[in-house]
Design a protein around this motif. Structure first.
Motif, mmCIF file in Angstrom:
data_model
loop_
_atom_site.group_PDB
_atom_site.id
_atom_site.type_symbol
_atom_site.label_atom_id
_atom_site.label_comp_id
_atom_site.label_asym_id
_atom_site.label_seq_id
_atom_site.Cartn_x
_atom_site.Cartn_y
_atom_site.Cartn_z
ATOM 1 N N ASP A 154 -10.019 -8.307 -87.024
ATOM 2 C CA ASP A 154 -8.892 -8.932 -87.720
ATOM 3 C C ASP A 154 -7.544 -8.471 -87.168
ATOM 4 O O ASP A 154 -6.600 -9.256 -87.078
ATOM 5 N N ALA A 155 -7.454 -7.188 -86.844
ATOM 6 C CA ALA A 155 -6.203 -6.636 -86.308
ATOM 7 C C ALA A 155 -6.545 -5.392 -85.497
ATOM 8 O O ALA A 155 -7.625 -4.817 -85.661
ATOM 9 N N LEU A 156 -5.635 -5.001 -84.644
ATOM 10 C CA LEU A 156 -5.897 -3.823 -83.820
ATOM 11 C C LEU A 156 -4.605 -3.314 -83.202
ATOM 12 O O LEU A 156 -3.602 -4.026 -83.150
ATOM 13 N N LEU A 157 -4.658 -2.066 -82.756
ATOM 14 C CA LEU A 157 -3.505 -1.423 -82.125
ATOM 15 C C LEU A 157 -3.749 -1.325 -80.629
ATOM 16 O O LEU A 157 -4.800 -0.862 -80.183
ATOM 17 N N MET A 174 -2.361 7.027 -87.383
ATOM 18 C CA MET A 174 -1.115 7.203 -88.116
ATOM 19 C C MET A 174 -0.415 5.869 -88.334
ATOM 20 O O MET A 174 0.097 5.587 -89.433
ATOM 21 N N LEU A 175 -0.380 5.013 -87.320
ATOM 22 C CA LEU A 175 0.294 3.721 -87.430
ATOM 23 C C LEU A 175 -0.410 2.800 -88.418
ATOM 24 O O LEU A 175 0.237 2.022 -89.132
ATOM 25 N N THR A 176 -1.735 2.892 -88.466
ATOM 26 C CA THR A 176 -2.479 2.097 -89.451
ATOM 27 C C THR A 176 -2.084 2.506 -90.862
ATOM 28 O O THR A 176 -1.848 1.657 -91.736
ATOM 29 N N GLN A 177 -1.980 3.813 -91.090
ATOM 30 C CA GLN A 177 -1.572 4.294 -92.407
ATOM 31 C C GLN A 177 -0.137 3.879 -92.721
ATOM 32 O O GLN A 177 0.177 3.518 -93.872
ATOM 33 N N MET A 178 0.737 3.903 -91.718
ATOM 34 C CA MET A 178 2.114 3.474 -91.932
ATOM 35 C C MET A 178 2.164 2.004 -92.339
ATOM 36 O O MET A 178 2.946 1.609 -93.212
ATOM 37 N N ALA A 179 1.314 1.182 -91.706
ATOM 38 C CA ALA A 179 1.258 -0.242 -92.041
ATOM 39 C C ALA A 179 0.770 -0.436 -93.471
ATOM 40 O O ALA A 179 1.313 -1.250 -94.237
ATOM 41 N N VAL A 180 -0.248 0.322 -93.849
ATOM 42 C CA VAL A 180 -0.796 0.244 -95.211
ATOM 43 C C VAL A 180 0.271 0.626 -96.232
ATOM 44 O O VAL A 180 0.466 -0.073 -97.242
ATOM 45 N N ASP A 181 0.972 1.722 -95.980
ATOM 46 C CA ASP A 181 2.002 2.192 -96.907
ATOM 47 C C ASP A 181 3.163 1.198 -96.985
ATOM 48 O O ASP A 181 3.697 0.936 -98.074
ATOM 49 N N SER A 182 3.548 0.653 -95.833
ATOM 50 C CA SER A 182 4.678 -0.279 -95.798
ATOM 51 C C SER A 182 4.392 -1.535 -96.607
ATOM 52 O O SER A 182 5.279 -2.071 -97.283
ATOM 53 N N ALA A 183 3.152 -2.019 -96.526
ATOM 54 C CA ALA A 183 2.769 -3.237 -97.254
ATOM 55 C C ALA A 183 2.318 -2.943 -98.679
ATOM 56 O O ALA A 183 1.955 -3.867 -99.416
ATOM 57 N N LYS A 184 2.350 -1.643 -99.065
ATOM 58 C CA LYS A 184 1.916 -1.216 -100.402
ATOM 59 C C LYS A 184 0.487 -1.676 -100.710
ATOM 60 O O LYS A 184 0.188 -2.165 -101.805
ATOM 61 N N LEU A 185 -0.368 -1.504 -99.719
ATOM 62 C CA LEU A 185 -1.771 -1.841 -99.889
ATOM 63 C C LEU A 185 -2.549 -0.595 -100.297
ATOM 64 O O LEU A 185 -2.113 0.530 -100.062
ATOM 65 N N LYS A 186 -3.709 -0.797 -100.874
ATOM 66 C CA LYS A 186 -4.583 0.316 -101.183
ATOM 67 C C LYS A 186 -5.320 0.742 -99.922
ATOM 68 O O LYS A 186 -5.870 -0.114 -99.211
ATOM 69 N N THR A 187 -5.306 2.049 -99.657
ATOM 70 C CA THR A 187 -5.909 2.559 -98.427
ATOM 71 C C THR A 187 -7.351 2.105 -98.261
ATOM 72 O O THR A 187 -7.768 1.708 -97.164
#
Length: 309
Positions: free
Chosen positions: A193-196, A156-169
């Motif tokens: 590259d990144a992780l939770l 869920m947090l990964t998707q929130m980050a994607v949406d916040s940065a307006k990136l393509k899923t």
């Protein structure tokens, strides 16, 4: 003595020894089976909790190691390094309770499992960007790999980050790495590259000067929980075990909040793969909540995410 008689006596003695050895071997096997059966009966009757090397489990480790649970009640901690394994153990009846997050717990409910919440926990998650890849902002996740666990709060947090940065899923690659220690190793070895991460792995990562891209504490999210099998825990003997666990858990929380982490460094060393430097850098502000149900707004957040998904 006549040679024939002598050989006969020796033969009888050898047969007796062989019979004795055979009987001893059979007795040993029988005793082993009985011990195994007894151990299985005891384990079945005990209250078993699936735990992980994450700091939201510390009150359980402290209560167990410092004998804060009622000694008349058999409470056992079953150790896993991946949240998915904790949930699977709960679903298959190998444990009665498990450390989890609300997203995963709500998924189990949607699958028809009888899941209830014992308590919320103080777990928080950081999305950390690899400094060697110069990932300092959420927009830098474009065309990058993020280590997480599917169907969990990290998903869920990964998707929130994607949406916040307006990136393509499809431009952010979600790599499933369930083991929290392996996930940290991948960052330290420059393989991700990144992780939770949650604590204490998050502190270990920050010591290496990696960058925090997202922090659930700033989003007013309390998504950690201990879940339990509602049907199993409805039995009278399980209720007594639950009462003993709650009492010991609350004692551990009170002690941790009053004295801090330092008196329990030995417990942390025993259960966590954490460096001495990271151990001493764990947040002083960390507080452990006594048993209390998750906030409804956090449960609803998890439900709404599943509805959208």
């Amino acid at each position: 003595m006549h040679p024939i008689m002598k050989r006969l006596i020796i033969g009888i003695v050898l047969m007796g020894l062989l019979a004795a050895c055979g009987q001893s071997y059979e007795d040993t096997k029988r005793q082993r089976r009985e011990h195994q059966k007894q151990a299985m009966r005891e384990d079945s009757a005990a209250l078993k909790v699936a735990v992980m090397p994450t700091l939201d489990c510390l009150p359980l480790f402290v209560a167990k190691d410092r004998a804060m649970f009622d000694t008349a009640v058999d409470i056992r901690l079953k150790f896993f390094t991946a949240q998915m394994d904790c949930d699977t153990a709960l679903q298959r009846g190998r444990v009665e309770m498990a450390i989890t997050d609300l997203v995963r717990a709500e998924r189990m409910r949607r699958q028809g499992d009888s899941i209830a919440y014992l308590t919320a926990t103080n777990a928080y998650w950081l999305l950390i960007g690899n400094r060697n890849q110069r990932i300092t902002q959420l927009k830098h996740l474009d065309d990058r790999m993020v280590a997480m666990t599917r169907y969990s709060v990290t998903d869920m947090l990964t998707q929130m980050a994607v949406d916040s940065a307006k990136l393509k899923t499809e431009r952010v690659f979600r790599i499933q790495v369930n083991d929290v220690n392996v996930r940290l190793d991948m960052l330290e070895n420059n393989e991700m590259d990144a992780l939770l991460l949650t604590e204490p792995q998050a502190t270990q990562a920050l010591l290496l000067k990696h960058h925090v891209l997202l922090d659930t504490r700033k989003l007013d999210m309390q998504m950690g929980a201990i879940a339990m099998n509602k049907l199993t825990m409805s039995h009278a003997n399980r209720q007594k075990q639950q009462e003993a666990l709650v009492k010991g858990y609350n004692r551990a929380c009170d002690s941790l909040n009053h004295y801090g982490l330092k008196p329990y460094y030995d417990v942390i060393r025993r259960h966590y793969d954490v460096s001495e430097q990271a151990l001493r850098q764990l947040p002083d502000s960390l507080k452990f909540m006594p048993v209390s149900r998750p906030r409804e707004k956090d449960v609803e957040r998890a439900r709404q995410w599943w509805l959208k998904k």
